[in-house]
Design an enzyme around this catalytic site. Structure first.
Site, PDB file in Angstrom:
ATOM      1  N   HIS A   1       0.835  -1.205   0.000  1.00  0.00           N
ATOM      2  CA  HIS A   1       0.000   0.000   0.000  1.00  0.00           C
ATOM      3  C   HIS A   1       0.873   1.260   0.000  1.00  0.00           C
ATOM      4  CE1 HIS A   1      -3.625   2.381   1.283  1.00  0.00           C
ATOM      5  NE2 HIS A   1      -2.670   3.178   1.739  1.00  0.00           N
ATOM      6  N   GLU A   2       1.791   1.320   0.945  1.00  0.00           N
ATOM      7  CA  GLU A   2       2.629   2.523   1.056  1.00  0.00           C
ATOM      8  C   GLU A   2       3.531   2.662  -0.163  1.00  0.00           C
ATOM      9  OE1 GLU A   2       1.680   4.634   3.069  1.00  0.00           O
ATOM     10  OE2 GLU A   2       0.471   3.335   4.351  1.00  0.00           O
TER      11      GLU A   2
ATOM     12  N   HIS B   1       1.660   4.467  -2.840  1.00  0.00           N
ATOM     13  CA  HIS B   1       1.752   5.927  -2.674  1.00  0.00           C
ATOM     14  C   HIS B   1       3.113   6.416  -3.172  1.00  0.00           C
ATOM     15  CE1 HIS B   1      -1.925   6.708  -0.501  1.00  0.00           C
ATOM     16  NE2 HIS B   1      -1.612   5.956   0.532  1.00  0.00           N
TER      17      HIS B   1
ATOM     18  N   HIS C   1       3.258   6.886  -6.807  1.00  0.00           N
ATOM     19  CA  HIS C   1       2.531   8.098  -7.204  1.00  0.00           C
ATOM     20  C   HIS C   1       3.458   9.323  -7.109  1.00  0.00           C
ATOM     21  CE1 HIS C   1      -1.737  10.134  -6.718  1.00  0.00           C
ATOM     22  NE2 HIS C   1      -1.210  10.369  -7.902  1.00  0.00           N
TER      23      HIS C   1
HETATM   24 ZN   LIG Z   1      -2.824   5.219   2.082  1.00  0.00          ZN
END
Ligand SMILES: [Zn+2]
Length: 672
Positions: free
Chosen positions: A464-465, A468, A471
């Site tokens: 998940h991290e 990010h 991104h």
């Molecule tokens: Zn998040």
């Protein structure tokens, strides 16, 4: 001597010179950089030339470059490696920064110039990104009170300053309660705990200087303790301490802070002409209005609650068979759920654990980034801010893309949870700048010489991290204000939650989930059982999340409650919250909502993004390959590289051709 924070950083990749920075440098650096920024902004607002995009917006984007650089180092450290000194500095900085930002947004001459550029925008031959930056800048000023005058203006400023102080106090109180509480475990108290939990408890005991294993309130320890401890009395004790963070009375109690915060947010929204804070906040989100949020949350709630209730009945009957009288309580849920998981899916956390080595999971995330986007990671040996941190250079076809820092282990000085931040954001204005991206997690630290092992949930968090981080790293825009994760809150979880899907691609785990002792890959049968159990207990996790999101929304939608705890209870009663499930974040510990404004009335964002991530991953499945290069290219082009340079909904439409419905989410959660 020059302050190392303000000097040019003559280091590899212009990383902050961590080894040279001392805590004494922060306050003078912040004050100096703030003075520079104020002078630069004064020069813009006092410019006698007619306002143009270049002399107003471009210069404004660059005015606080040094301040941003100093603050990003400081706030990364304050979150990941705090200390009394750093906490004190946070208390000094928060009113200072609130005042600074009020001074800018209330600068009438500056706003007049921005407004003039906006009104004359057609005459400047602007790119789409410049138009967007202009629109967002002007909107940001209006929403920060630039058009207020007289008493309203003064009141708005005072409210903002007070909110900043309250947010800092809230976080620090929570951290203090987390840090102070631990439960020493005698030999009898270890009943039921698998070796990996005992090892984590021992490592925590060393950190607390407790002379033996302890349970702390760190999620990576308390959750497995609640899953496995046979001692119902200890589970209750630990659980109650966990949910009581911020509600223990005395100096660190957050309850009054939450009421005051909600009242002030309401005042602020009304000064700006909105009915309430939720209306103000959601205006710039994809959801736009509170009703749209409620509609999504309730459509999920209506499916999740019966699923959770059916689960509760099964767990309660297991408990009765154990000879324990009901009802099933919150501290029983994880314990009986783990037993049931073992029985129904033959899936035992202790059997899985050796296959999830931290280092192999980091490699797995890098491998996916390589297969999707051609990114390569190479370890970097550079001074960082804590010995547990590691760094990599990320490149593509030999071209530097970013520096990535991973700070994975829990420690007392780190706030709880996991997050991604940019210590430096990508931009091109004034010369290409490549980002420094940090992932911070709270995984249990192994004893010396042992490999770090994750739970499957931890591995998800890591992915998940890293989503990010992608991104940020793949960002390709000109203006920092729209770079990387600078997108609406209910869009920002799309890249992160989407990346979690690659952990579920069987070939990824077959390659990277290798046994810590034997090196053997995870057996296919175990992997199948793991993946088949992915929607297991989804009623519970959906209910605890949606309840938190509904409480957050209601807190900000309508009159601010005088007593937040009473209001919380009312809201939960009104939706028929199942007895043995509590909110994922109790109000006095709900940092998303009260540490600052980021997720206030926007905790629903994860679910809003999930509607899109479920549908976005489907695009790869429809292409017949989870690593389909054309789909990956479109994902990068329209979502990962664009930051906030276009409206979120438009970006998604360009990627997918249509907007998704809630069905993919419900299916993904096994709720239909
Ligand atoms: Zn998040």
């Amino acid at each position: 001597m020059t302050n190392p924070l303000l000097a040019a950083w003559d280091t590899p990749f212009k990383l902050p010179p961590f080894a040279e920075i001392s805590d004494d440098d922060f306050e003078p650096a912040v004050r100096e950089a703030m003075a520079q920024a104020r002078a630069a902004i004064a020069a813009i607002s006092e410019n006698s030339d007619a306002p143009t995009f270049a002399n107003t917006i471009d210069t404004l984007e660059q005015a606080d470059e040094n301040l941003g650089r100093v603050l990003s180092v400081f706030y990364n450290l304050a979150g990941a490696d705090s200390s009394e000194t750093r906490e004190k500095l946070q208390r000094v900085f928060s009113p200072l920064l609130a005042e600074y930002s009020s001074d800018i947004s209330m600068n009438a001459a500056l706003f007049a110039r921005i407004d003039s550029v906006w009104n004359n925008r057609k005459s400047f031959d602007l790119t789409d990104e410049q138009l967007r930056v202009l629109e967002l800048t002007r909107r940001g000023f209006v929403r920060s009170g630039a058009q207020l005058s007289g008493d309203a203006r003064d009141q708005h400023r005072a409210v903002k300053a007070r909110l900043a102080v309250l947010g800092t106090e809230f976080s620090q109180n929570l951290l203090a309660d987390e840090r102070d509480w631990f439960l020493p475990l005698s030999d009898d108290d270890l009943a039921g705990l698998p070796e990996f939990v005992v090892a984590t408890a021992r490592a925590a005991g060393v950190e607390k200087k407790a002379n033996g294993p302890v349970v702390t309130l760190s999620r990576s320890l308390i959750v497995p303790f609640l899953q496995f401890s046979e001692r119902r009395d200890l589970r209750q004790l630990a659980y109650e301490a966990w949910v009581a963070r911020g509600a223990n009375g005395g100096k660190t109690d957050n309850r009054k802070i939450t009421s005051e915060t909600l009242k002030l947010r309401e005042t602020r929204a009304q000064l700006l002409g909105y009915d309430n804070f939720a209306a103000y906040k959601l205006e710039t989100e994809m959801a736009k209005i509170p009703e749209a949020v409620r509609e999504l949350l309730m459509s999920v709630w209506d499916k999740a609650k019966p699923a959770a209730e059916a689960d509760a009945a099964i767990l309660e009957s297991m408990m009765l068979k154990d000879g324990v009288n009901g009802p099933l309580e919150a501290w029983d849920w994880r314990y009986y759920s783990e037993k049931r998981r073992l029985a129904e899916h033959d899936l035992d956390e202790a059997e899985l654990k050796p296959y999830f080595q931290l280092d192999r999971m980091i490699e797995a995330s890098f491998d996916c980034a390589y297969r999707l986007f051609g990114l390569e990671a190479k370890p970097l040996n550079v001074p960082l801010y804590h010995p547990d941190c590691r760094a990599w250079e990320i490149s593509r076809n030999g071209v530097h893309v970013a520096v990535f820092i991973g700070d994975y282990f829990a420690r007392g000085s780190k706030r709880s949870g996991a997050w991604c931040s940019a210590m430096r954001s990508q931009k091109k204005l004034g010369g290409e700048v490549r980002p420094i991206v940090v992932n911070v997690c709270n995984f249990a630290k192994p004893s010396a010489g042992e490999p770090a092992l994750l739970s499957y949930d931890d591995a998800r968090t890591l992915f998940h991290e890293f989503g990010h981080a992608l991104h940020q790293m793949l960002s390709d825009v000109t203006y920092e204000s729209v770079s990387g994760t600078s997108v609406s809150r209910d869009f920002v979880e799309l890249p992160s939650q989407l990346f979690e899907h690659w952990l579920e691609v069987p070939e990824v785990l077959e390659k990277h989930a290798l046994h810590a002792v034997t090196g053997a890959p995870i057996p296919r049968a175990l992997l199948d059982r793991l993946l088949a159990a992915q929607t297991y207990n989804m009623g519970f996790s959906t209910v605890e999340y949606v309840a938190s999101a509904l409480v957050d929304l209601d807190f900000h939608n309508g009159d601010a409650p005088v007593d937040t705890m009473a209001r919380q209870d009312e809201i939960l009663a009104s939706i028929g919250m199942p007895h043995a499930i509590r909110m994922r974040h109790a109000t006095p510990g709900f940092a998303h909502v009260f540490s600052g404004d980021g997720y206030s009335s926007a905790y629903y964002s994860y679910m809003w993004s999930e509607v899109m991530d479920a549908d976005a991953f489907l695009a790869f499945e429809e292409a017949g390959d989870p690593f389909d290069s054309e789909t990956a290219k479109r994902l990068e082009k329209f979502i990962l590289s664009t930051g906030g340079s276009q409206d979120s909904e438009e970006l998604y439409l360009q990627f997918r051709g249509r907007m998704p419905k809630v069905d993919a989410l419900l299916k993904g959660r096994g709720l239909v």
